[in-house]
Motif scaffolding. Structure first.
Motif, PDB file in Angstrom:
ATOM      1  N   LEU A 114      -6.174  11.679  15.520  1.00 21.36           N
ATOM      2  CA  LEU A 114      -5.265  11.092  14.537  1.00 21.36           C
ATOM      3  C   LEU A 114      -5.923   9.953  13.768  1.00 21.36           C
ATOM      4  CD1 LEU A 114      -2.247  11.063  13.522  1.00 21.36           C
ATOM      5  CD2 LEU A 114      -1.845   9.315  15.282  1.00 21.36           C
ATOM      6  N   LEU A 115      -6.709   9.135  14.447  1.00 18.68           N
ATOM      7  CA  LEU A 115      -7.330   7.961  13.825  1.00 18.68           C
ATOM      8  C   LEU A 115      -8.645   8.357  13.159  1.00 18.68           C
ATOM      9  CD1 LEU A 115      -6.742   5.410  16.734  1.00 18.68           C
ATOM     10  CD2 LEU A 115      -5.403   5.646  14.640  1.00 18.68           C
ATOM     11  N   VAL A 116      -8.668   8.301  11.828  1.00 22.98           N
ATOM     12  CA  VAL A 116      -9.869   8.711  11.093  1.00 22.98           C
ATOM     13  C   VAL A 116     -11.066   7.855  11.484  1.00 22.98           C
ATOM     14  CG1 VAL A 116     -10.897   8.897   8.799  1.00 22.98           C
ATOM     15  CG2 VAL A 116      -8.518   9.616   9.169  1.00 22.98           C
ATOM     16  N   ASP A 117     -10.870   6.543  11.531  1.00 22.42           N
ATOM     17  CA  ASP A 117     -11.956   5.614  11.882  1.00 22.42           C
ATOM     18  C   ASP A 117     -11.838   5.235  13.360  1.00 22.42           C
ATOM     19  OD1 ASP A 117     -12.831   5.391   9.066  1.00 22.42           O
ATOM     20  OD2 ASP A 117     -10.912   4.359   8.826  1.00 22.42           O
ATOM     21  N   TRP A 118     -11.886   6.243  14.241  1.00 24.05           N
ATOM     22  CA  TRP A 118     -11.548   6.000  15.636  1.00 24.05           C
ATOM     23  C   TRP A 118     -12.433   4.935  16.281  1.00 24.05           C
ATOM     24  CZ3 TRP A 118     -14.122   6.179  20.261  1.00 24.05           C
ATOM     25  CH2 TRP A 118     -13.326   6.005  21.404  1.00 24.05           C
ATOM     26  N   GLU A 119     -13.743   5.049  16.162  1.00 27.46           N
ATOM     27  CA  GLU A 119     -14.610   4.107  16.871  1.00 27.46           C
ATOM     28  C   GLU A 119     -14.385   2.672  16.407  1.00 27.46           C
ATOM     29  OE1 GLU A 119     -19.319   3.060  17.725  1.00 27.46           O
ATOM     30  OE2 GLU A 119     -18.732   5.119  17.274  1.00 27.46           O
ATOM     31  N   GLN A 120     -14.320   2.460  15.107  1.00 32.95           N
ATOM     32  CA  GLN A 120     -14.095   1.109  14.581  1.00 32.95           C
ATOM     33  C   GLN A 120     -12.770   0.541  15.084  1.00 32.95           C
ATOM     34  OE1 GLN A 120     -14.017   0.962  10.301  1.00 32.95           O
ATOM     35  NE2 GLN A 120     -13.063  -1.049  10.252  1.00 32.95           N
ATOM     36  N   LEU A 121     -11.716   1.355  15.030  1.00 31.81           N
ATOM     37  CA  LEU A 121     -10.399   0.884  15.461  1.00 31.81           C
ATOM     38  C   LEU A 121     -10.339   0.700  16.977  1.00 31.81           C
ATOM     39  CD1 LEU A 121      -8.191   3.093  13.125  1.00 31.81           C
ATOM     40  CD2 LEU A 121      -8.519   0.614  12.982  1.00 31.81           C
ATOM     41  N   ALA A 122     -10.995   1.601  17.716  1.00 36.10           N
ATOM     42  CA  ALA A 122     -10.991   1.476  19.178  1.00 36.10           C
ATOM     43  C   ALA A 122     -11.714   0.207  19.617  1.00 36.10           C
ATOM     44  CB  ALA A 122     -11.644   2.707  19.804  1.00 36.10           C
ATOM     45  N   ARG A 123     -12.843  -0.108  18.991  1.00 33.20           N
ATOM     46  CA  ARG A 123     -13.558  -1.344  19.326  1.00 33.20           C
ATOM     47  C   ARG A 123     -12.701  -2.572  19.009  1.00 33.20           C
ATOM     48  NH1 ARG A 123     -19.045  -1.558  20.262  1.00 33.20           N
ATOM     49  NH2 ARG A 123     -20.227   0.390  20.129  1.00 33.20           N
ATOM     50  N   ALA A 124     -12.061  -2.579  17.836  1.00 36.08           N
ATOM     51  CA  ALA A 124     -11.221  -3.716  17.456  1.00 36.08           C
ATOM     52  C   ALA A 124     -10.016  -3.848  18.380  1.00 36.08           C
ATOM     53  CB  ALA A 124     -10.760  -3.556  16.011  1.00 36.08           C
TER      54      ALA A 124
END
Length: 290
Positions: A175-185
């Motif tokens: 679902l999250l297009v920018d998964w890695e960036q959002l997961a880290r944040a």
């Protein structure tokens, strides 16, 4: 020449530096998760390794060990306690030498979403929203959240936790297009907010579960990145509606419970408002929030 007179403050700083050095030199690199070669000569950890784990500058940490006039914050002292694996007595000693008040450990209390907050949640018809507790467990949600993120009512226990969902749920990862960036944040914000609950059994159990369940969590958690929870944009690839864009915001509930209201506002990009309306119109009755 007369010997240089040292003030009590000078002695305290030198003792603080010596204490940090003694704890650093006794900590095995293996215990700290640092690979070391056969030619390593430094006993315990190097200064730069402690600084890296604690998230501070190497020069600054060196000055601290040298007894210079630097004043570590409570947050930095807490990070050093974790980096050096200090026990309770050692942590109290470190804070005393630094002239700081050790933060009180808080325990999670049972939280209840009261009627007024539930009514406001349901009034956000075209804004997916949910309420999370101190450990980021989802406590209540509205129909729009079900339409976008799925039915939290079908989840139980840790599966209804935001961190657990972000790192272990394949649906959320897609679902999250920018998964890695959002997961880290997300992880950095969770670490920052969870500091006041350090040692709480429910937090420790969740963290241990995530260390076992997610290779990314296992890699990133020891990096000890922290950020304050931020508002921002999220680009989604919804399995039915396709591309959607939302602006999200976290709002504190001012009742001492550490609950937060998370609200997503659909933007014009990708026709997100119209897509959300259509998803809500087609949402089965049995999937609507209580």
């Amino acid at each position: 020449m007369d010997a240089v007179a040292h003030s009590p403050e000078d002695h305290r700083r030198r003792e603080l530096g010596a204490f940090l050095r003694s704890r650093r030199e006794r900590l095995s690199p293996d215990v700290a998760g640092i690979a070391c070669g056969a030619r390593r000569r430094t006993p315990g950890l190097r200064r730069e390794e402690v600084a890296m784990i604690a998230g501070v500058g190497t020069t600054w940490y060196t000055w601290l060990e040298q007894g210079r006039d630097v004043r570590p914050s409570v947050e930095v002292l807490s990070a050093l306690c974790q980096a050096l694996r200090l026990d309770g007595a050692e942590q109290r000693h470190l804070f005393t030498l630094a002239g700081r008040q050790q933060p009180e450990r808080r325990r999670i209390v049972q939280t209840k979403v009261e009627g007024p907050l539930l009514h406001m949640l349901q009034s956000l018809v075209l804004q997916p929203a949910y309420v999370v507790g101190p450990r980021w467990d989802v406590l209540a949600w509205n129909d729009a959240a079900v339409a976008i993120f799925g039915d939290y009512g079908l989840l139980e226990g840790d599966a209804r936790n935001i961190i657990h969902g972000v790192f272990t749920d394949p649906h959320r990862r897609h679902l999250l297009v920018d998964w890695e960036q959002l997961a880290r944040a997300t992880l950095a914000a969770f670490r920052a907010e969870s500091a006041k609950y350090t040692g709480d059994p429910d937090f420790e159990r969740l963290i241990a579960l995530m260390m076992r369940s997610s290779p990314e969590f296992r890699e990133w958690w020891p990096q000890r990145d922290v950020v304050h929870r931020l508002s921002g944009m999220k680009r989604l690839r919804h399995p039915i509606a396709g591309a959607m864009t939302f602006e999200h915001m976290s709002l504190s509930i001012d009742d001492g419970s550490d609950m937060r209201l998370i609200v997503y506002t659909p933007l014009a990009e990708h026709n997100s408002v119209a897509k959300l309306k259509k998803l809500l119109d087609e949402l089965p009755t049995e999937r609507r929030s209580a």
